[in-house]
Design a protein around this motif. Structure first.
Motif, PDB file in Angstrom:
ATOM      1  N   ARG A 299      -3.902  -0.844   8.349  1.00  0.00           N
ATOM      2  CA  ARG A 299      -3.511  -2.047   7.620  1.00  0.00           C
ATOM      3  C   ARG A 299      -2.211  -2.583   8.214  1.00  0.00           C
ATOM      4  O   ARG A 299      -1.219  -1.864   8.336  1.00  0.00           O
ATOM      5  CB  ARG A 299      -3.322  -1.738   6.131  1.00  0.00           C
ATOM      6  CG  ARG A 299      -3.213  -2.990   5.269  1.00  0.00           C
ATOM      7  CD  ARG A 299      -3.437  -2.669   3.804  1.00  0.00           C
ATOM      8  NE  ARG A 299      -3.495  -3.872   2.989  1.00  0.00           N
ATOM      9  CZ  ARG A 299      -4.571  -4.622   2.840  1.00  0.00           C
ATOM     10  NH1 ARG A 299      -5.691  -4.289   3.457  1.00  0.00           N
ATOM     11  NH2 ARG A 299      -4.553  -5.703   2.078  1.00  0.00           N
ATOM     12  N   ARG A 300      -2.224  -3.834   8.612  1.00  0.00           N
ATOM     13  CA  ARG A 300      -1.065  -4.472   9.227  1.00  0.00           C
ATOM     14  C   ARG A 300      -0.339  -5.356   8.209  1.00  0.00           C
ATOM     15  O   ARG A 300      -0.974  -5.960   7.343  1.00  0.00           O
ATOM     16  CB  ARG A 300      -1.502  -5.328  10.420  1.00  0.00           C
ATOM     17  CG  ARG A 300      -2.247  -4.552  11.496  1.00  0.00           C
ATOM     18  CD  ARG A 300      -1.319  -3.639  12.255  1.00  0.00           C
ATOM     19  NE  ARG A 300      -2.016  -2.892  13.284  1.00  0.00           N
ATOM     20  CZ  ARG A 300      -2.229  -3.344  14.520  1.00  0.00           C
ATOM     21  NH1 ARG A 300      -1.823  -4.555  14.866  1.00  0.00           N
ATOM     22  NH2 ARG A 300      -2.853  -2.587  15.404  1.00  0.00           N
ATOM     23  N   LYS A 301       0.964  -5.417   8.356  1.00  0.00           N
ATOM     24  CA  LYS A 301       1.780  -6.241   7.470  1.00  0.00           C
ATOM     25  C   LYS A 301       2.282  -7.480   8.205  1.00  0.00           C
ATOM     26  O   LYS A 301       2.656  -7.398   9.373  1.00  0.00           O
ATOM     27  CB  LYS A 301       2.977  -5.441   6.942  1.00  0.00           C
ATOM     28  CG  LYS A 301       2.599  -4.269   6.058  1.00  0.00           C
ATOM     29  CD  LYS A 301       3.831  -3.515   5.606  1.00  0.00           C
ATOM     30  CE  LYS A 301       3.466  -2.338   4.706  1.00  0.00           C
ATOM     31  NZ  LYS A 301       4.670  -1.580   4.278  1.00  0.00           N
ATOM     32  N   ILE A 302       2.275  -8.602   7.504  1.00  0.00           N
ATOM     33  CA  ILE A 302       2.839  -9.838   8.047  1.00  0.00           C
ATOM     34  C   ILE A 302       4.256  -9.979   7.495  1.00  0.00           C
ATOM     35  O   ILE A 302       4.457 -10.050   6.281  1.00  0.00           O
ATOM     36  CB  ILE A 302       1.991 -11.060   7.654  1.00  0.00           C
ATOM     37  CG1 ILE A 302       0.561 -10.904   8.182  1.00  0.00           C
ATOM     38  CG2 ILE A 302       2.621 -12.339   8.185  1.00  0.00           C
ATOM     39  CD1 ILE A 302      -0.371 -12.011   7.745  1.00  0.00           C
ATOM     40  N   LYS A 303       5.224  -9.996   8.391  1.00  0.00           N
ATOM     41  CA  LYS A 303       6.624 -10.026   7.977  1.00  0.00           C
ATOM     42  C   LYS A 303       7.278 -11.345   8.366  1.00  0.00           C
ATOM     43  O   LYS A 303       6.899 -11.980   9.339  1.00  0.00           O
ATOM     44  CB  LYS A 303       7.394  -8.864   8.615  1.00  0.00           C
ATOM     45  CG  LYS A 303       6.894  -7.485   8.213  1.00  0.00           C
ATOM     46  CD  LYS A 303       7.720  -6.402   8.878  1.00  0.00           C
ATOM     47  CE  LYS A 303       7.254  -5.012   8.456  1.00  0.00           C
ATOM     48  NZ  LYS A 303       8.060  -3.948   9.096  1.00  0.00           N
ATOM     49  N   ARG A 304       8.261 -11.721   7.574  1.00  0.00           N
ATOM     50  CA  ARG A 304       9.050 -12.912   7.858  1.00  0.00           C
ATOM     51  C   ARG A 304      10.535 -12.564   7.766  1.00  0.00           C
ATOM     52  O   ARG A 304      10.940 -11.812   6.876  1.00  0.00           O
ATOM     53  CB  ARG A 304       8.724 -14.037   6.868  1.00  0.00           C
ATOM     54  CG  ARG A 304       7.328 -14.613   7.028  1.00  0.00           C
ATOM     55  CD  ARG A 304       7.221 -15.474   8.270  1.00  0.00           C
ATOM     56  NE  ARG A 304       5.900 -16.083   8.389  1.00  0.00           N
ATOM     57  CZ  ARG A 304       4.885 -15.549   9.039  1.00  0.00           C
ATOM     58  NH1 ARG A 304       5.019 -14.368   9.621  1.00  0.00           N
ATOM     59  NH2 ARG A 304       3.724 -16.177   9.101  1.00  0.00           N
ATOM     60  N   PRO A 305      11.354 -13.108   8.653  1.00  0.00           N
ATOM     61  CA  PRO A 305      12.798 -12.832   8.583  1.00  0.00           C
ATOM     62  C   PRO A 305      13.456 -13.603   7.447  1.00  0.00           C
ATOM     63  O   PRO A 305      12.991 -14.682   7.056  1.00  0.00           O
ATOM     64  CB  PRO A 305      13.304 -13.306   9.947  1.00  0.00           C
ATOM     65  CG  PRO A 305      12.330 -14.372  10.348  1.00  0.00           C
ATOM     66  CD  PRO A 305      10.997 -13.956   9.795  1.00  0.00           C
ATOM     67  N   HIS A 306      14.517 -13.041   6.928  1.00  0.00           N
ATOM     68  CA  HIS A 306      15.194 -13.638   5.783  1.00  0.00           C
ATOM     69  C   HIS A 306      16.681 -13.304   5.877  1.00  0.00           C
ATOM     70  O   HIS A 306      17.053 -12.165   6.175  1.00  0.00           O
ATOM     71  CB  HIS A 306      14.605 -13.062   4.491  1.00  0.00           C
ATOM     72  CG  HIS A 306      15.032 -13.764   3.249  1.00  0.00           C
ATOM     73  ND1 HIS A 306      14.430 -14.907   2.783  1.00  0.00           N
ATOM     74  CD2 HIS A 306      16.016 -13.478   2.365  1.00  0.00           C
ATOM     75  CE1 HIS A 306      15.009 -15.283   1.658  1.00  0.00           C
ATOM     76  NE2 HIS A 306      15.978 -14.436   1.389  1.00  0.00           N
TER      77      HIS A 306
END
Length: 379
Positions: A299-306
């Motif tokens: 299972r892959r995670k979609i990440k976003r910078p913050h």
């Protein structure tokens, strides 16, 4: 100098948590009518609440004081370590996720000594206190490269674009950025009000669960208590950071200067800072998970910078750290780097959006409450 400014140690923080735990035991003992437990737990709660170990700036010296003090009344003092500013050889501040650490190397009569002070949070307070000493210090972050004083590595506009705008277009570079007062850090002077509101909600929750064994109602009340924390916090912050003499809350980025609003400074005075007076702009960021998908068995995670926090270090002192909840940090960083201001980018260990984690915990508690209630009815 920031006379009277005090940094609470990690030991005191733990003691306060334990005092809260024993206070809950007092409430439960009162509900059960167990007077002996009430007295014993009350004594433990008062003793732990009275414990203090603090780092203090006192004129030309730094103090590390351990004592028992309750309701402003000193009971006893265990120890006081006094380190004169003239004897300091080195100050090293190490920032971590669980705790921060201050190492002081100083000269005594015939030797060199090292004193260590551990604390949690209070990043802006310790930086303000150390800045007021006028002594250079080293900032280190666990897992990252060292930074000497405030001479941090400068990030370019390409770096900001690569991290925050990898999948989107930066769009227009905005020169004015509004700061939301309600999302600013909660000042220490207002914490008691928030804690009282939360404690009141917890007492009601404990009372309902103890008297009716209604776990669903308890979980609902617990969720409302959590919501009340954020609502009371937002209301207090909005009031505290509204400055009638200087209501402007925008950060203006110009080629030659920065216009910083009064709410960013402890003295509540707005500043127009020339570019050469800006030592560094410290930006800390981290990823948060927005989605996930499956590929085969993995299972892959979609990440976003913050942006976690952003602090302006100027010749007139540092500002209060601003989170991305209070301002569009990515857009502000883009404008700052395009105007060639010294921006330092650092990956943080703190959660990017802690509220998402809290919401998940609240949902989990709700599910657990429903399961427990169903099991009780079934049995």
């Amino acid at each position: 100098m920031s006379q009277g400014l005090q940094i609470k140690s990690l030991r005191e923080w733990i003691a306060t948590i334990l005092a809260g735990f024993f206070s809950l035991l007092v409430v439960l003992a009162i509900v059960r009518g167990d007077i002996e437990s009430v007295v014993i737990n009350m004594l433990f709660a008062l003793l732990l609440a009275a414990y203090q170990r603090r780092f203090i700036l006192d004129n030309d010296a730094l103090l590390i004081r351990s004592q028992l003090k309750l309701f402003g009344i000193g009971i006893t003092t265990f120890s006081v370590k006094r380190i004169t500013l003239s004897s300091l050889d080195e100050l090293v501040l190490t920032c971590g996720h669980a705790k921060n650490e201050l190492m002081l190397t100083f000269s005594s009569e015939h030797s060199t000594q090292v004193e260590r002070f551990d604390f949690r949070g209070q990043d802006e307070l310790i930086k303000r206190l150390l800045s007021d000493t006028g002594i250079d210090y080293t900032i280190r972050s666990k897992g990252t490269a060292n930074k000497k004083g405030h001479k941090a590595a400068v990030a370019s506009k390409d770096t900001v674009a690569d991290i925050f705008y990898r999948h989107t277009s930066p769009g227009e570079i905005l020169l004015s950025h509004s700061v939301s007062r309600f999302a600013m850090p909660l000042p220490n002077s207002q914490r008691k009000t928030v804690y009282i509101a939360v404690a009141f909600g917890l007492l009601i929750t404990i009372g309902v669960v103890s008297s009716s064994q209604n776990w669903i109602a308890g979980c609902v009340l617990l969720a409302l208590t959590y919501l009340s924390y954020w609502l009371v916090r937002a209301h207090l912050c909005n009031q505290y950071y509204f400055i009638a003499q200087s209501p402007q809350s925008d950060i203006v980025v110009d080629e030659q200067y920065l216009q910083l609003p009064a709410l960013l400074f402890a003295d509540k005075k707005a500043r127009k800072v020339a570019k050469e007076q800006v030592r560094s702009i410290e930006a800390r960021w981290n990823y948060y998970v927005v989605d996930s998908y499956s590929i085969g068995w993995s299972r892959r995670k979609i990440k976003r910078p913050h942006v976690v926090s952003l602090t302006f270090i100027t010749d007139e002192g540092p500002t209060i750290a601003v989170s991305n909840m209070a301002i569009n940090g990515q857009a502000l960083l883009l404008a700052l780097t395009h105007k060639n201001y010294p921006v330092s980018l650092e990956r943080s260990t703190k959660q990017a959006l802690p509220m998402l984690f809290h919401i998940r915990i609240a949902v989990l508690l709700g599910v657990v409450g429903i399961i427990i209630s169903s099991m009780i009815r079934f049995l």
